[in-house]
Write an enzyme that holds these catalytic residues in place. Structure first.
Site, PDB file in Angstrom:
ATOM      1  N   HIS A  17       0.839  -1.215   0.000  1.00  0.00           N
ATOM      2  CA  HIS A  17       0.000   0.000   0.000  1.00  0.00           C
ATOM      3  C   HIS A  17       0.866   1.254   0.000  1.00  0.00           C
ATOM      4  O   HIS A  17       0.597   2.210  -0.729  1.00  0.00           O
ATOM      5  CB  HIS A  17      -0.882   0.044   1.266  1.00  0.00           C
ATOM      6  CG  HIS A  17      -1.948  -1.005   1.339  1.00  0.00           C
ATOM      7  ND1 HIS A  17      -2.213  -1.715   2.497  1.00  0.00           N
ATOM      8  CD2 HIS A  17      -2.823  -1.465   0.411  1.00  0.00           C
ATOM      9  CE1 HIS A  17      -3.210  -2.553   2.281  1.00  0.00           C
ATOM     10  NE2 HIS A  17      -3.603  -2.432   1.019  1.00  0.00           N
ATOM     11  N   LYS A  41     -15.600  -8.083   3.892  1.00  0.00           N
ATOM     12  CA  LYS A  41     -14.530  -8.329   4.864  1.00  0.00           C
ATOM     13  C   LYS A  41     -14.954  -7.976   6.283  1.00  0.00           C
ATOM     14  O   LYS A  41     -15.745  -7.050   6.482  1.00  0.00           O
ATOM     15  CB  LYS A  41     -13.291  -7.494   4.492  1.00  0.00           C
ATOM     16  CG  LYS A  41     -12.630  -7.906   3.189  1.00  0.00           C
ATOM     17  CD  LYS A  41     -11.427  -7.028   2.899  1.00  0.00           C
ATOM     18  CE  LYS A  41     -10.757  -7.407   1.585  1.00  0.00           C
ATOM     19  NZ  LYS A  41      -9.742  -6.419   1.190  1.00  0.00           N
ATOM     20  N   ARG A  90      -2.260  -6.380  -8.239  1.00  0.00           N
ATOM     21  CA  ARG A  90      -1.153  -7.294  -7.965  1.00  0.00           C
ATOM     22  C   ARG A  90      -1.050  -8.384  -9.012  1.00  0.00           C
ATOM     23  O   ARG A  90       0.026  -8.807  -9.373  1.00  0.00           O
ATOM     24  CB  ARG A  90      -1.346  -7.958  -6.594  1.00  0.00           C
ATOM     25  CG  ARG A  90      -1.016  -7.058  -5.450  1.00  0.00           C
ATOM     26  CD  ARG A  90      -1.506  -7.663  -4.169  1.00  0.00           C
ATOM     27  NE  ARG A  90      -2.934  -7.903  -4.242  1.00  0.00           N
ATOM     28  CZ  ARG A  90      -3.698  -8.227  -3.227  1.00  0.00           C
ATOM     29  NH1 ARG A  90      -3.163  -8.390  -2.046  1.00  0.00           N
ATOM     30  NH2 ARG A  90      -4.987  -8.400  -3.371  1.00  0.00           N
ATOM     31  N   SER A 128      -2.969  -7.592   3.254  1.00  0.00           N
ATOM     32  CA  SER A 128      -3.203  -7.372   4.684  1.00  0.00           C
ATOM     33  C   SER A 128      -3.501  -8.696   5.384  1.00  0.00           C
ATOM     34  O   SER A 128      -3.084  -8.917   6.525  1.00  0.00           O
ATOM     35  CB  SER A 128      -4.385  -6.410   4.882  1.00  0.00           C
ATOM     36  OG  SER A 128      -4.077  -5.144   4.355  1.00  0.00           O
TER      37      SER A 128
HETATM   38  O1  PNS Z   1      -8.917  -2.798   0.074  1.00  0.00           O
HETATM   39  P1  PNS Z   1     -10.229  -3.321  -0.473  1.00  0.00           P
HETATM   40  O2  PNS Z   1     -10.974  -4.108   0.578  1.00  0.00           O
HETATM   41  O3  PNS Z   1     -10.061  -4.111  -1.747  1.00  0.00           O
HETATM   42  O4  PNS Z   1     -11.091  -2.025  -0.853  1.00  0.00           O
HETATM   43  C1  PNS Z   1     -12.385  -2.151  -1.387  1.00  0.00           C
HETATM   44  C2  PNS Z   1     -13.163  -0.831  -1.183  1.00  0.00           C
HETATM   45  C3  PNS Z   1     -13.249  -0.473   0.292  1.00  0.00           C
HETATM   46  C4  PNS Z   1     -12.463   0.266  -1.960  1.00  0.00           C
HETATM   47  C5  PNS Z   1     -14.599  -1.069  -1.769  1.00  0.00           C
HETATM   48  O5  PNS Z   1     -15.231  -2.110  -1.086  1.00  0.00           O
HETATM   49  C6  PNS Z   1     -15.423   0.208  -1.720  1.00  0.00           C
HETATM   50  O6  PNS Z   1     -15.315   1.044  -2.594  1.00  0.00           O
HETATM   51  N1  PNS Z   1     -16.255   0.343  -0.644  1.00  0.00           N
HETATM   52  C7  PNS Z   1     -17.061   1.532  -0.470  1.00  0.00           C
HETATM   53  C8  PNS Z   1     -18.533   1.286  -0.814  1.00  0.00           C
HETATM   54  C9  PNS Z   1     -18.745   1.399  -2.310  1.00  0.00           C
HETATM   55  O7  PNS Z   1     -18.558   2.438  -2.920  1.00  0.00           O
HETATM   56  N2  PNS Z   1     -19.155   0.265  -2.899  1.00  0.00           N
HETATM   57  C10 PNS Z   1     -19.377   0.181  -4.330  1.00  0.00           C
HETATM   58  C11 PNS Z   1     -18.095  -0.108  -5.073  1.00  0.00           C
HETATM   59  S1  PNS Z   1     -18.427  -0.314  -6.765  1.00  0.00           S
END
Ligand code: PNS
Length: 166
Positions: A17, A41, A90, A128
């Site tokens: 990150h 998660k 990745r 993570s």
């Molecule tokens: O590190 P991650 O868990 O891959 O991040 C994913 C994250 C938090 C960026 C994604 O779940 C997200 O954007 N959550 C916010 C809610 C949202 O906008 N959901 C629609 C995404 S299309």
């Protein structure tokens, strides 16, 4: 002024990150790293803890700020006047999910583009979850997380074991 957003769970921040944060900060005037909720998660660290770790890790990067937000990323980008989302990739296995999210975010906010930065080769395997698993089993996470937050992550994970897992 070009504002970009780097969203994620950051549970906790890894060396991968931080590498993306550094490189993305060089591509925009202002980079907002935002701790968000991923409904798939169950986080080990609270949003406040994740922000504190990110802030310490990103110390010395003057155009980087760390925030948290609990709604939709597309809405948050609109509030911040940001037109770019930064994501790290990745492997090919990340792509399908990230592609879907990029298209959904663009549907919700047509001004929004997602820019993918390829991970540095040494971080290909890093996540993570791997950091938490290694720490919980007494392993060495040197180099897997930013040095400035290594001890804090270790103490916290070893205190709580791996209770965050489903
Ligand atoms: O590190 P991650 O868990 O891959 O991040 C994913 C994250 C938090 C960026 C994604 O779940 C997200 O954007 N959550 C916010 C809610 C949202 O906008 N959901 C629609 C995404 S299309």
């Amino acid at each position: 002024m070009k504002t970009a957003i780097y969203p994620g769970s950051f549970d906790p921040v890894t060396a991968g990150h931080l590498d993306i944060i550094r490189r993305a900060a060089g591509l925009c005037d202002r980079l907002i790293v935002v701790v968000m909720h991923n409904q798939a998660k169950k986080p080990a660290f609270s949003p406040e803890e994740r922000c504190a770790l990110l802030r310490r890790a990103a110390e010395g990067l003057p155009n980087v700020e760390v925030q948290m937000f609990s709604g939709l990323l597309a809405d948050y980008a609109g509030q911040q006047n940001a037109d770019t989302i930064i994501k790290g990739l990745r492997a090919v296995s990340d792509f399908e999910y990230e592609f879907q999210m990029a298209l959904a975010n663009r549907k919700l906010n047509p001004n929004l583009d997602t820019v993918f930065l390829m991970t540095s080769a040494e971080h290909m395997y890093l996540s993570s979850s791997i950091v938490k698993d290694i720490a919980a089993h007494g392993g060495d996470i040197t180099g897997l997380v930013p040095d400035s937050v290594k001890n804090e992550i270790l103490l916290r994970i070893r205190k709580d074991g791996n209770t965050w897992q489903h």
